[in-house]
Design a protein around this motif. Structure first.
Motif, PDB file in Angstrom:
ATOM      1  N   GLU A 119       0.841  -1.195   0.000  1.00 43.35           N
ATOM      2  CA  GLU A 119       0.000   0.000   0.000  1.00 43.35           C
ATOM      3  C   GLU A 119       0.880   1.251   0.000  1.00 43.35           C
ATOM      4  N   TYR A 120       0.347   2.322  -0.526  1.00 50.47           N
ATOM      5  CA  TYR A 120       1.161   3.519  -0.758  1.00 50.47           C
ATOM      6  C   TYR A 120       0.655   4.749   0.005  1.00 50.47           C
ATOM      7  N   CYS A 121      -0.117   4.506   1.050  1.00 47.91           N
ATOM      8  CA  CYS A 121      -0.692   5.622   1.805  1.00 47.91           C
ATOM      9  C   CYS A 121       0.401   6.532   2.375  1.00 47.91           C
ATOM     10  N   LEU A 122       1.555   5.926   2.730  1.00 53.10           N
ATOM     11  CA  LEU A 122       2.600   6.707   3.381  1.00 53.10           C
ATOM     12  C   LEU A 122       3.237   7.722   2.439  1.00 53.10           C
ATOM     13  N   THR A 123       2.977   7.590   1.152  1.00 48.65           N
ATOM     14  CA  THR A 123       3.499   8.580   0.210  1.00 48.65           C
ATOM     15  C   THR A 123       3.068   9.982   0.635  1.00 48.65           C
ATOM     16  N   CYS A 124       1.825  10.096   1.068  1.00 50.74           N
ATOM     17  CA  CYS A 124       1.331  11.398   1.528  1.00 50.74           C
ATOM     18  C   CYS A 124       1.278  11.488   3.055  1.00 50.74           C
ATOM     19  N   HIS A 125       1.176  10.349   3.728  1.00 47.98           N
ATOM     20  CA  HIS A 125       0.907  10.379   5.169  1.00 47.98           C
ATOM     21  C   HIS A 125       2.086   9.910   6.011  1.00 47.98           C
ATOM     22  N   ALA A 126       3.291  10.070   5.464  1.00 46.08           N
ATOM     23  CA  ALA A 126       4.469   9.586   6.201  1.00 46.08           C
ATOM     24  C   ALA A 126       4.669  10.344   7.503  1.00 46.08           C
ATOM     25  N   ASP A 127       4.151  11.559   7.577  1.00 39.39           N
ATOM     26  CA  ASP A 127       4.378  12.358   8.788  1.00 39.39           C
ATOM     27  C   ASP A 127       3.379  12.031   9.901  1.00 39.39           C
ATOM     28  N   LEU A 128       2.458  11.124   9.617  1.00 35.64           N
ATOM     29  CA  LEU A 128       1.446  10.794  10.623  1.00 35.64           C
ATOM     30  C   LEU A 128       2.064   9.893  11.694  1.00 35.64           C
ATOM     31  N   ALA A 129       1.852  10.249  12.948  1.00 35.85           N
ATOM     32  CA  ALA A 129       2.412   9.429  14.030  1.00 35.85           C
ATOM     33  C   ALA A 129       1.730   8.070  14.049  1.00 35.85           C
ATOM     34  N   GLU A 130       2.453   7.050  14.486  1.00 37.85           N
ATOM     35  CA  GLU A 130       1.871   5.715  14.604  1.00 37.85           C
ATOM     36  C   GLU A 130       0.685   5.785  15.552  1.00 37.85           C
ATOM     37  N   ILE A 131      -0.406   5.122  15.193  1.00 39.59           N
ATOM     38  CA  ILE A 131      -1.646   5.357  15.932  1.00 39.59           C
ATOM     39  C   ILE A 131      -1.598   4.818  17.353  1.00 39.59           C
ATOM     40  N   SER A 132      -0.913   3.726  17.551  1.00 39.17           N
ATOM     41  CA  SER A 132      -0.724   3.225  18.920  1.00 39.17           C
ATOM     42  C   SER A 132       0.315   2.127  18.866  1.00 39.17           C
ATOM     43  N   SER A 133       0.893   1.848  20.032  1.00 37.23           N
ATOM     44  CA  SER A 133       1.928   0.809  20.038  1.00 37.23           C
ATOM     45  C   SER A 133       1.316  -0.563  19.779  1.00 37.23           C
ATOM     46  N   SER A 134      -0.005  -0.711  19.966  1.00 39.49           N
ATOM     47  CA  SER A 134      -0.635  -2.004  19.680  1.00 39.49           C
ATOM     48  C   SER A 134      -1.003  -2.170  18.219  1.00 39.49           C
ATOM     49  N   HIS A 135      -0.895  -1.092  17.467  1.00 40.87           N
ATOM     50  CA  HIS A 135      -1.212  -1.162  16.033  1.00 40.87           C
ATOM     51  C   HIS A 135      -0.023  -0.652  15.226  1.00 40.87           C
ATOM     52  N   PRO A 136       1.132  -1.316  15.322  1.00 37.75           N
ATOM     53  CA  PRO A 136       2.306  -0.803  14.599  1.00 37.75           C
ATOM     54  C   PRO A 136       2.045  -0.781  13.093  1.00 37.75           C
ATOM     55  N   VAL A 137       2.460   0.296  12.474  1.00 44.97           N
ATOM     56  CA  VAL A 137       2.109   0.477  11.062  1.00 44.97           C
ATOM     57  C   VAL A 137       2.748  -0.593  10.185  1.00 44.97           C
ATOM     58  N   ASN A 138       3.910  -1.085  10.569  1.00 45.16           N
ATOM     59  CA  ASN A 138       4.541  -2.118   9.752  1.00 45.16           C
ATOM     60  C   ASN A 138       3.761  -3.434   9.793  1.00 45.16           C
ATOM     61  N   THR A 139       3.005  -3.619  10.837  1.00 43.57           N
ATOM     62  CA  THR A 139       2.206  -4.843  10.965  1.00 43.57           C
ATOM     63  C   THR A 139       0.819  -4.657  10.347  1.00 43.57           C
ATOM     64  N   PHE A 140       0.206  -3.524  10.658  1.00 44.82           N
ATOM     65  CA  PHE A 140      -1.181  -3.308  10.246  1.00 44.82           C
ATOM     66  C   PHE A 140      -1.295  -2.535   8.933  1.00 44.82           C
ATOM     67  N   GLY A 141      -0.365  -1.623   8.696  1.00 38.95           N
ATOM     68  CA  GLY A 141      -0.551  -0.706   7.564  1.00 38.95           C
ATOM     69  C   GLY A 141      -1.706   0.218   7.862  1.00 38.95           C
ATOM     70  N   CYS A 142      -2.286   0.766   6.828  1.00 37.72           N
ATOM     71  CA  CYS A 142      -3.391   1.713   6.994  1.00 37.72           C
ATOM     72  C   CYS A 142      -4.714   1.103   6.540  1.00 37.72           C
ATOM     73  N   VAL A 143      -4.635   0.352   5.429  1.00 37.93           N
ATOM     74  CA  VAL A 143      -5.860  -0.058   4.731  1.00 37.93           C
ATOM     75  C   VAL A 143      -6.683  -1.055   5.535  1.00 37.93           C
TER      76      VAL A 143
END
Lengths: 344, 418
Positions: free
Chosen positions: B42-66
């Motif tokens: 997924e390519y959401c981080l192209t625009c949203h790379a500056d968004l802080a990780e939503i929580s330590s239980s939902h790491p972006v590398n594991t969950f992504g955004c979609v």
């Protein structure tokens, strides 16, 4: 130099009037150029497009956003297709309004009508290949129209759709028709059409003794003008493709509700508008086919243009055909504009 | 002159090519992410790379955004990319929460594995608003008793152990009583599917995020800053300010059936916490609501109820005990004890096997409260990590009647003046 198809289409000299822009509108030449662009960009798209309902949308998004210049290729394909439909309408209109279908060109006129139909069907099938929410309404409505045809409607629907509702089989069939079936037919008709053009004596002008203007231009001047038209068309296509991307919506999902603002592609908006009048078979099948048949028969059923009047606009000898063509065209434009009005 | 046409057209094409190349070079470089849970790039981080990780239980590398937000993972054009997002900015809205947050490994598991969050939250009284609806309909004679029969949405819980197994959808237009109609029109603003009331102090999301996504409030003493915003965060460290986006903001006037916002301008926590009319003890404003009220009280227990008191059961004695009894405790012996997971999600305390915690009358762990060796208790604020030490009532000079444990009785001696 060895004679070739290129030389066949570019004799050493031609009457100047045959290559005058304000007479020909360069419509035929532009159509050939657009077909070439469509062929090249289409071949490039084939390498990325995946014709399955689950992957079609993703593969188009990959091509559009992630492949270097992929978006440009897709936009060029899209805009070339739209312009091809436009020049495929402008071209026969020019032929009718100048009486250029006069014998011996009636048959080539029919070949041209075949190409117009193919341009529209190729555009529609390409539009369906997007397989996104933007095309769902037109796909469902368009294929359902087939069912309204008495006796053979259901069989035609099954042949086209490949089942009881649009799905994988439908997409594969549209893909097959688009990149192979109709493209092959169009390629043959294009070659036949321009071969006939030359065999019929080139673009219609009065026979030599009746010509007021006896000037001739060389094949190099003709080529220069063709290149000029291609350069200008390429610039327009490039700029449009750069700043006006081809439409793209989210892939079709079973759960998504149909959009309330669903529209047919622009060249079928007039049919969509007529469908509001009632009987889908009559307004959606009979009337469009009748328009096509009427246009195709123009060289045969209306008074024929006389040779001395060829080579210029609005000859007196075929005013009825001109009137009929313009009336139908204005009706189609009016219906299209009505379809574009927001629903009250 | 005509010979220059070709040159001019060639130059125009060249310019067109340059413009196209320039435009192409302006496209952002795609940033790919292939979350381990989906294995789909997924390519959401192209625009949203500056968004802080939503929580330590939902790491972006594991969950992504979609997986939570939906959307078109491959699109780099904002309108298309966002066109299929679930719930707009808020995938936890109850209309889409099952698709966004659900799944047996996520938040629609069972009560046994303590992962039945969606079932509990959507049946909770904060979601159904069944109590308020029943109360108003009863008050105006539309229904014979206070038993809830309607909620803001229809819901069935056949296995509900309360007396209510289903609620039909409350439709104010089908009500004949004008007050109930007006209630439906003006007062359905405080349930978890309702959009917030106007005013920066009321800004919150709907669904789970109404509580779990903190609203970032400005300094309220600075009236030039009236903006407040939600941030990209999910937390169980829920400050009282989040609860106050609905609670303590004013009162419903039953005569006019309108909401009347509180008129005071709070200047600090003491004044902000409750409305001026309220009585409360010091722990009721120094702590955050979630320091006392348990997950079951706030999010429900999976059953349907008619009124808040059916699910809200904590009293002062839960932590302080009575003159006769100390509060209930549990010593952690099971590494799978729910307390460990809750402490992991909000690490204000380092729990270890052998630690002794307070528990409620329903055996819910008050995992942020330890028993200290000297018999006092140590509480760590869930929202701010602040440490408090308090004593039990037993052995103190408290004049309480052990039978009267409602807050009003305690407030008679312990209320705070402001």
């Amino acid at each position: 130099m060895r004679p070739s198809f290129f030389h066949h289409l570019h004799p050493p000299t031609i009457p100047a009037r045959q290559a005058r822009l304000r007479y020909t509108l360069a419509a035929g030449g532009l159509a050939v150029f657009l077909v070439l662009i469509l062929g090249i960009t289409g071949i490039l798209e084939i390498f990325y497009y995946i014709p399955t309902p689950t992957e079609a949308g993703n593969s188009i998004q990959t091509l559009t956003f992630l492949v270097p210049f992929g978006g440009l290729v897709r936009n060029l394909h899209f805009w070339s297709a739209q312009f091809l439909v436009i020049v495929s309408i402008v071209h026969p209109l020019r032929v009718i309004l100048t009486g250029a279908y006069a014998p011996p060109r009636q048959f080539n006129y029919l070949l041209g009508m075949g190409l117009l139909v193919l341009a529209i069907l190729l555009d529609f099938s390409g539009y369906v290949l997007r397989w996104d929410e933007g095309i769902r309404w037109a796909l469902v409505t368009g294929t359902n129209l087939l069912k309204s045809i008495p006796l053979i409607g259901n069989a035609l629907y099954t042949i086209l759709v490949g089942g009881t509702q649009p799905g994988l089989a439908t997409l594969i069939r549209f893909y097959g028709w688009h990149i192979f079936g109709m493209t092959l037919a169009a390629g043959i008709l294009v070659a036949w059409h321009i071969f006939r053009l030359r065999r019929d004596g080139g673009i219609a002008v009065p026979p030599p003794p009746l010509r007021e203007d006896q000037t001739r231009i060389t094949r190099f001047e003709l080529l220069r003008r063709e290149i000029l038209a291609m350069l200008l068309a390429s610039t327009a296509l490039l700029l449009l493709s750069t700043f006006a991307p081809a439409p793209l919506a989210a892939p079709i999902t079973a759960s998504a509700p149909a959009s309330e603002t669903a529209r047919a592609p622009w060249f079928f908006l007039w049919v969509q508008q007529m469908l509001k009048l009632g009987n889908p078979f009559f307004w959606g099948v009979v009337v469009p086919l009748a328009v096509l048949v009427l246009f195709s028969l123009i060289p045969y059923i209306f008074p024929k243009p006389v040779k001395p009047e060829l080579g210029r606009w609005f000859p007196k000898s075929n005013r009825i055909a001109q009137g009929v063509a313009l009336f139908i065209l204005l009706s189609i434009i009016t219906l299209t504009l009505l379809a574009l009005l927001p629903a009250s | 002159m005509r010979r220059y046409f070709l040159l001019a057209a060639s130059i125009s094409l060249l310019l067109g090519l340059l413009i196209t190349a320039w435009q192409e070079s302006r496209h952002p470089k795609p940033i790919a992410l292939t979350p381990t849970l989906t294995s789909q790039v997924e390519y959401c981080l192209t625009c949203h790379a500056d968004l802080a990780e939503i929580s330590s239980s939902h790491p972006v590398n594991t969950f992504g955004c979609v997986i939570c937000h939906g959307g078109e993972r491959l699109a780099l054009e904002a309108n298309l990319a966002h066109s299929t997002m679930r719930g707009g900015k808020n995938p936890s809205d109850f209309s889409v929460v099952q698709a966004s947050c659900g799944g047996s490994n996520c938040h629609s598991g069972t009560a046994e594995n303590s992962r039945d969050h969606i079932q509990r939250a959507t049946t909770s009284i904060q979601a159904t608003y069944a109590g308020a609806i029943a109360n108003i309909r009863y008050t105006f004679g539309v229904q014979p008793d206070l038993k809830a029969v309607l909620g803001v949405f229809a819901i069935r819980v056949p296995e509900s152990t309360s007396a209510i197994t289903e609620l039909a959808a409350f439709n104010p237009t089908q009500e004949t009583n004008p007050f109930v109609q007006a209630f439906g029109q003006n007062c359905l603003t405080c349930h978890l599917s309702a959009l917030p009331l106007p005013g920066s102090e009321c800004i919150r999301f709907t669904g789970c995020s109404a509580c779990h996504t903190p609203t970032q409030f400005p300094d309220r003493t600075d009236t030039t800053q009236i903006q407040s915003n939600q941030i990209h965060k999910l937390t169980t460290a829920i400050s009282y300010t989040q609860c106050d986006t609905c609670h303590n903001r004013g009162n419903y006037n039953l005569r006019t059936m309108t909401f009347e916002p509180r008129q005071d301008l709070p200047t600090n926590r003491l004044h902000d916490y409750y409305q001026p009319i309220a009585q409360f003890t010091s722990c009721e404003w120094m702590l955050d609501c979630v320091d006392c009220h348990t997950r079951t009280e706030a999010m429900g227990d999976g059953n349907l109820y008619s009124v808040k008191k059916d699910i809200q059961y904590l009293q002062c004695k839960t932590c302080h005990g009575t003159l006769n009894d100390l509060p209930q405790t549990r010593t952690l012996t099971d590494p799978n004890d729910l307390a460990f997971r809750l402490a992991l999600l909000n690490p204000v305390i380092d729990l270890k096997l052998g630690d002794t915690l307070l528990i409620t009358e329903k055996a819910e762990p008050l995992w942020n409260i330890h028993v200290l060796p000297d018999g006092t208790y140590e509480l760590f604020g869930k929202a701010d990590g602040q440490r408090y030490v308090f004593r039990p009532v037993k052995g103190s000079a408290c004049l309480q009647d052990p039978v009267r444990q409602d807050s009003g009785s305690c407030h008679q001696c312990h209320s705070v003046e402001r």
